[in-house]
Design an enzyme around this catalytic site. Structure first.
Site, PDB file in Angstrom:
ATOM      1  N   SER A 138      51.791  39.104  34.578  1.00 40.71           N
ATOM      2  CA  SER A 138      52.059  38.270  33.404  1.00 40.71           C
ATOM      3  C   SER A 138      53.381  38.718  32.789  1.00 40.71           C
ATOM      4  O   SER A 138      53.787  39.883  32.974  1.00 40.71           O
ATOM      5  CB  SER A 138      50.937  38.464  32.375  1.00 40.71           C
ATOM      6  OG  SER A 138      51.302  37.919  31.125  1.00 40.71           O
ATOM      7  N   TYR A 151      45.077  43.907  27.537  1.00 43.85           N
ATOM      8  CA  TYR A 151      45.515  42.918  28.534  1.00 43.85           C
ATOM      9  C   TYR A 151      46.940  43.247  29.004  1.00 43.85           C
ATOM     10  O   TYR A 151      47.216  43.311  30.205  1.00 43.85           O
ATOM     11  CB  TYR A 151      45.454  41.502  27.946  1.00 43.85           C
ATOM     12  CG  TYR A 151      45.948  40.455  28.908  1.00 43.85           C
ATOM     13  CD1 TYR A 151      45.235  40.182  30.075  1.00 43.85           C
ATOM     14  CD2 TYR A 151      47.137  39.754  28.689  1.00 43.85           C
ATOM     15  CE1 TYR A 151      45.693  39.238  30.994  1.00 43.85           C
ATOM     16  CE2 TYR A 151      47.591  38.811  29.593  1.00 43.85           C
ATOM     17  CZ  TYR A 151      46.865  38.563  30.740  1.00 43.85           C
ATOM     18  OH  TYR A 151      47.318  37.631  31.657  1.00 43.85           O
TER      19      TYR A 151
HETATM   20  N1  LIG Z   1      47.060  31.180  31.686  1.00 45.70           N
HETATM   21  C1  LIG Z   1      48.013  31.976  31.253  1.00 45.70           C
HETATM   22  O1  LIG Z   1      48.641  31.721  30.201  1.00 45.70           O
HETATM   23  C2  LIG Z   1      48.377  33.195  32.054  1.00 45.70           C
HETATM   24  C3  LIG Z   1      49.619  33.800  31.804  1.00 45.70           C
HETATM   25  C4  LIG Z   1      49.966  34.923  32.530  1.00 45.70           C
HETATM   26  C5  LIG Z   1      49.124  35.428  33.502  1.00 45.70           C
HETATM   27  N2  LIG Z   1      47.928  34.831  33.726  1.00 45.70           N
HETATM   28  C6  LIG Z   1      47.054  35.410  34.768  1.00 45.70           C
HETATM   29  O2  LIG Z   1      46.782  34.429  35.731  1.00 45.70           O
HETATM   30  C7  LIG Z   1      45.566  34.756  36.415  1.00 45.70           C
HETATM   31  C8  LIG Z   1      44.705  33.508  36.497  1.00 45.70           C
HETATM   32  O3  LIG Z   1      44.350  33.130  35.191  1.00 45.70           O
HETATM   33  P1  LIG Z   1      44.206  31.606  34.743  1.00 45.70           P
HETATM   34  O4  LIG Z   1      45.160  31.380  33.652  1.00 45.70           O
HETATM   35  O5  LIG Z   1      44.218  30.702  35.898  1.00 45.70           O
HETATM   36  O6  LIG Z   1      42.753  31.699  34.079  1.00 45.70           O
HETATM   37  P2  LIG Z   1      41.365  30.994  34.402  1.00 45.70           P
HETATM   38  O7  LIG Z   1      41.531  29.517  34.475  1.00 45.70           O
HETATM   39  O8  LIG Z   1      40.420  31.568  33.397  1.00 45.70           O
HETATM   40  O9  LIG Z   1      41.002  31.537  35.866  1.00 45.70           O
HETATM   41  C9  LIG Z   1      40.521  32.840  36.071  1.00 45.70           C
HETATM   42  C10 LIG Z   1      39.877  32.902  37.439  1.00 45.70           C
HETATM   43  O10 LIG Z   1      39.392  34.235  37.648  1.00 45.70           O
HETATM   44  C11 LIG Z   1      38.049  34.158  38.116  1.00 45.70           C
HETATM   45  N3  LIG Z   1      37.299  35.344  37.699  1.00 45.70           N
HETATM   46  C12 LIG Z   1      37.118  35.808  36.437  1.00 45.70           C
HETATM   47  N4  LIG Z   1      36.306  36.888  36.444  1.00 45.70           N
HETATM   48  C13 LIG Z   1      35.964  37.102  37.742  1.00 45.70           C
HETATM   49  C14 LIG Z   1      35.132  38.045  38.387  1.00 45.70           C
HETATM   50  N5  LIG Z   1      34.483  39.007  37.696  1.00 45.70           N
HETATM   51  N6  LIG Z   1      34.994  37.980  39.737  1.00 45.70           N
HETATM   52  C15 LIG Z   1      35.625  37.003  40.448  1.00 45.70           C
HETATM   53  N7  LIG Z   1      36.434  36.087  39.879  1.00 45.70           N
HETATM   54  C16 LIG Z   1      36.590  36.129  38.547  1.00 45.70           C
HETATM   55  C17 LIG Z   1      37.491  32.903  37.486  1.00 45.70           C
HETATM   56  O11 LIG Z   1      36.433  32.378  38.292  1.00 45.70           O
HETATM   57  P3  LIG Z   1      34.860  32.457  37.961  1.00 45.70           P
HETATM   58  O12 LIG Z   1      34.721  32.408  36.478  1.00 45.70           O
HETATM   59  O13 LIG Z   1      34.302  31.293  38.693  1.00 45.70           O
HETATM   60  O14 LIG Z   1      34.448  33.779  38.559  1.00 45.70           O
HETATM   61  C18 LIG Z   1      38.694  31.962  37.575  1.00 45.70           C
HETATM   62  O15 LIG Z   1      38.732  31.338  38.837  1.00 45.70           O
HETATM   63  C19 LIG Z   1      44.934  35.900  35.624  1.00 45.70           C
HETATM   64  O16 LIG Z   1      45.172  37.125  36.310  1.00 45.70           O
HETATM   65  C20 LIG Z   1      45.683  35.871  34.300  1.00 45.70           C
HETATM   66  O17 LIG Z   1      45.733  37.122  33.681  1.00 45.70           O
HETATM   67  C21 LIG Z   1      47.534  33.721  33.035  1.00 45.70           C
END
Ligand SMILES: NC(=O)c1ccc[n+]([C@@H]2O[C@H](COP(=O)([O-])OP(=O)(O)OC[C@H]3O[C@@H](n4cnc5c(N)ncnc54)[C@H](OP(=O)(O)O)[C@@H]3O)[C@@H](O)[C@H]2O)c1
Length: 260
Positions: A138, A151
């Site tokens: 991130s 985080y």
């Molecule tokens: N969105 C942003 O603004 C942003 C910015 C910078 C970085 N990121 C990073 O991008 C990545 C993806 O996030 P996103 O924004 O796409 O969020 P998201 O829509 O909440 O997706 C998170 C994913 O992680 C999975 N997950 C969560 N806990 C888990 C567990 N215990 N075991 C297996 N899978 C798990 C969830 O699937 P299930 O719930 O089905 O398990 C979901 O598919 C993360 O690492 C986040 O930190 C996001």
């Protein structure tokens, strides 16, 4: 349609957000992909759409779930060419007010699981002399982030680990990249209780999930160390690199103070 050099892939957190968008890009490009998450129904929807997909339902915060994914990455008979460590979540608010078990799970998923799966990926790929590892970090990894303290600390770990690994494997045919997105509308905001960001941050700072996913896959294919999607975040990342640390910390604190 994009063409990628990957012969197969495994994406964690493929049931929503950035991971799901990557799964679609890989599926559209005809790349057999193992999709990993806890919500099996969502993974099965993906597999219905892309018949070469394999569903691996796993909680990466459980020993069994993590071991199952490690074993799949280490498979010799059905090798994985691209591993995307994308599953992750955030906690927000004052550090001392956040439930310690939630912090534990955040560190366990963002740091511990990602480290073990990165280790498995390189153990499998280095003897083959080829492979791609994409760790989703991130922009929060580039400076302290009060009210997102744990985080940001987990993501600082991810960027540091990934940059180190990028150099360790230089010249081996294996490529390691950290994807560092800025704000991207996904389920992340509801999971991390940062829904207020939708109104407190102007529209132009929000990245489109498809663009983030495409940038990450394109940059790991090119063998870049860091992938920072979006001109605004590329600029901020380079400013953070040259701004005095104390000033960056104070500015970050001001941004997080009143997220409404
Ligand atoms: N969105 C942003 O603004 C942003 C910015 C910078 C970085 N990121 C990073 O991008 C990545 C993806 O996030 P996103 O924004 O796409 O969020 P998201 O829509 O909440 O997706 C998170 C994913 O992680 C999975 N997950 C969560 N806990 C888990 C567990 N215990 N075991 C297996 N899978 C798990 C969830 O699937 P299930 O719930 O089905 O398990 C979901 O598919 C993360 O690492 C986040 O930190 C996001």
């Amino acid at each position: 349609m994009e063409t990628y050099p990957f012969t197969s892939a495994l994406v964690t957190g493929a049931s929503s957000g950035i991971g799901e968008a990557m799964a679609h890009l890989l599926g559209q490009a005809g790349i057999p992909t193992v999709v990993v998450a806890r919500r099996t129904d969502r993974l099965e929807e993906l597999a219905k759409r892309y018949p070469s997909f394999e569903v691996l339902s796993a909680d990466l915060n459980s020993a069994e779930g993590l071991a199952a994914v490690e074993q799949r990455i280490l498979s010799v008979t059905s090798p994985i060419d691209l591993v995307v460590n994308n599953a992750g979540f955030g906690t927000s608010g004052l550090f001392h007010e956040i439930e310690p078990d939630r912090l534990h799970d955040e560190i366990s998923l963002n740091v511990q699981a990602l480290t073990r799966l990165s280790n498995a990926a390189l153990r499998a790929m280095l003897p083959r002399g080829r492979g791609f590892l994409l760790n989703v970090s991130s922009v929060a990894s580039f400076q302290a982030a009060p009210r997102l303290a744990v985080y940001a600390a987990t993501k600082a770990y991810v960027t540091s680990l990934t940059e180190s690994l990028h150099e360790e494997v230089r010249g081996t045919g294996v490529h390691v990249t950290a994807l560092c997105p800025g704000l991207t509308k996904t389920e992340f905001q509801s999971v991390s209780s940062t829904e207020a960001y939708a109104t407190s941050f102007p529209g132009f700072v929000w990245l489109k999930v498809d663009e983030v996913a495409a940038a990450g896959l394109a940059d790991v294919a090119k063998g870049k160390a860091l992938s920072v999607p979006g001109a605004i975040y590329k600029g901020l990342a380079s400013i953070a690199g040259v701004t005095p640390r104390g000033l960056t910390r104070r500015l970050s604190s001001m941004v997080q103070r009143n997220p409404k």
